[in-house]
Enzyme design. Structure first.
Site, PDB file in Angstrom:
ATOM      1  N   SER A  73     -33.568  61.629  14.258  1.00 59.15           N
ATOM      2  CA  SER A  73     -33.304  62.218  13.084  1.00 59.15           C
ATOM      3  C   SER A  73     -32.834  63.707  13.144  1.00 59.15           C
ATOM      4  O   SER A  73     -33.350  64.124  14.024  1.00 59.15           O
ATOM      5  CB  SER A  73     -34.535  62.034  12.119  1.00 59.15           C
ATOM      6  OG  SER A  73     -34.477  62.900  10.932  1.00 59.15           O
TER       7      SER A  73
ATOM      8  N   TYR B  96     -43.958  62.870  10.670  1.00 61.83           N
ATOM      9  CA  TYR B  96     -42.649  62.193  10.917  1.00 61.83           C
ATOM     10  C   TYR B  96     -41.905  62.951  12.012  1.00 61.83           C
ATOM     11  O   TYR B  96     -41.132  62.602  12.786  1.00 61.83           O
ATOM     12  CB  TYR B  96     -41.746  61.851   9.650  1.00 61.83           C
ATOM     13  CG  TYR B  96     -40.529  61.290   9.726  1.00 61.83           C
ATOM     14  CD1 TYR B  96     -40.460  59.784   9.752  1.00 61.83           C
ATOM     15  CD2 TYR B  96     -39.596  62.018   9.641  1.00 61.83           C
ATOM     16  CE1 TYR B  96     -39.083  59.427   9.850  1.00 61.83           C
ATOM     17  CE2 TYR B  96     -38.175  61.602   9.449  1.00 61.83           C
ATOM     18  CZ  TYR B  96     -37.892  60.126   9.800  1.00 61.83           C
ATOM     19  OH  TYR B  96     -36.708  59.435   9.757  1.00 61.83           O
TER      20      TYR B  96
END
Length: 286
Positions: A177, A190
């Site tokens: 990400s 995360y």
């Protein structure tokens, strides 16, 4: 972006409005993955669904995983989509229900794929979950373990079992990400897993390059997937994607070609240990 909120994870694609775009009439397949066997974790929706679609269009036989009881409708829709997209010589696709946070489940997924198709040529580690937390004190032990199990433990588990059935010329692609590179104040756990995926990609690439197996990653920016309405409040959903240079949210179909490129030896045979950045124009370094 319309305001909306889903109150359970994983998110569901079929209730989203607008529906994420997993395909495009402008995409022209050219048999880049003909005869390949591909496994995509978290392939029922979002980026995973778009990757399944393009892989099938490019000639691959596709198997994907999903979460039973939560993603059954999305998985059924994706399976039908792959059947429509697949080429004549590709084998029938498979949808496999599994909680990939546990080693024995990943082992069963790999065994089911190999029993059906004989080998694995492409492994896409893509399954993920995220929860918004305003402060780190809110992240309790069960939540921390859950996020790490899905987002990075599963990558280790799937890879070590799949490698037994992968040969020279195979490809592993890990979804990380943009948050791994720039951070995110309310997705600390995360983001930590996504940073781990970058490091995992680089280290694994160095370890198995001698086997002729390439390992790369894709670091999407703000992409309209079920993870978004399942993670954020309505105000953030409405503004999602507005802070990147392109001033808009990306669609899964805008990310999926990166996976085709990295999976295809004719396109990326000299690339390993790298990460592609379909992120709306944000410059990242590192």
């Amino acid at each position: 972006m319309a305001s909306q909120k889903q109150h359970t994870q994983p998110g569901k694609e079929h209730v989203m409005d607008p529906t994420p775009q997993f395909t495009s009439p402008d995409y022209q397949p050219s048999n880049k993955l003909q005869g390949k066997i591909a496994v995509i974790t978290g392939g029922d929706s979002g980026i995973g669904r778009a990757v399944c679609n393009l892989f099938a269009l490019e000639g691959a036989t596709v198997a994907f995983t999903y979460v039973k009881g939560h993603e059954d409708k999305d998985a059924k829709d994706t399976l039908e989509m792959i059947n429509r997209a697949k080429t004549q010589d590709a084998m029938a696709p498979k949808a496999i229900a599994a909680d990939l946070g546990f080693d024995e489940n990943c082992k069963k997924v790999v065994e089911e794929v190999v029993n059906a198709y004989g080998r694995i040529d492409i492994l896409v580690n893509n399954a993920a979950e995220q929860y918004e937390n305003i402060t780190i004190e809110e992240i309790d032990d069960p939540r921390l373990e859950r996020v790490f199990r899905t987002n990075i433990f599963s990558y280790f588990f799937m890879t070590r079992h799949a490698l037994k059935h992968m040969k020279e010329g195979s490809s592993i692609i890990n979804t990380t990400s943009i948050n791994a590179y720039k951070g995110h104040p309310t997705l600390v756990d995360y983001t930590a897993t996504k940073g781990a995926i970058v490091a995992f990609t680089r280290a694994l690439s160095m370890q198995i390059l001698s086997r002729g197996i390439r390992v790369n990653g894709v670091a999407p920016g703000p992409i309209w997937t079920p993870l978004i309405p399942a993670s954020f409040g309505e105000e953030k959903i409405a503004q999602f994607g507005s802070d990147v240079p392109m001033k808009r949210t990306g669609q899964p179909i805008e990310v999926a070609p990166s996976y085709v490129f990295l999976a295809c030896n004719e396109c990326s045979s000299y690339i390993s240990g790298q990460v592609l950045h379909p992120n709306g124009g944000t410059i990242v370094n590192g």
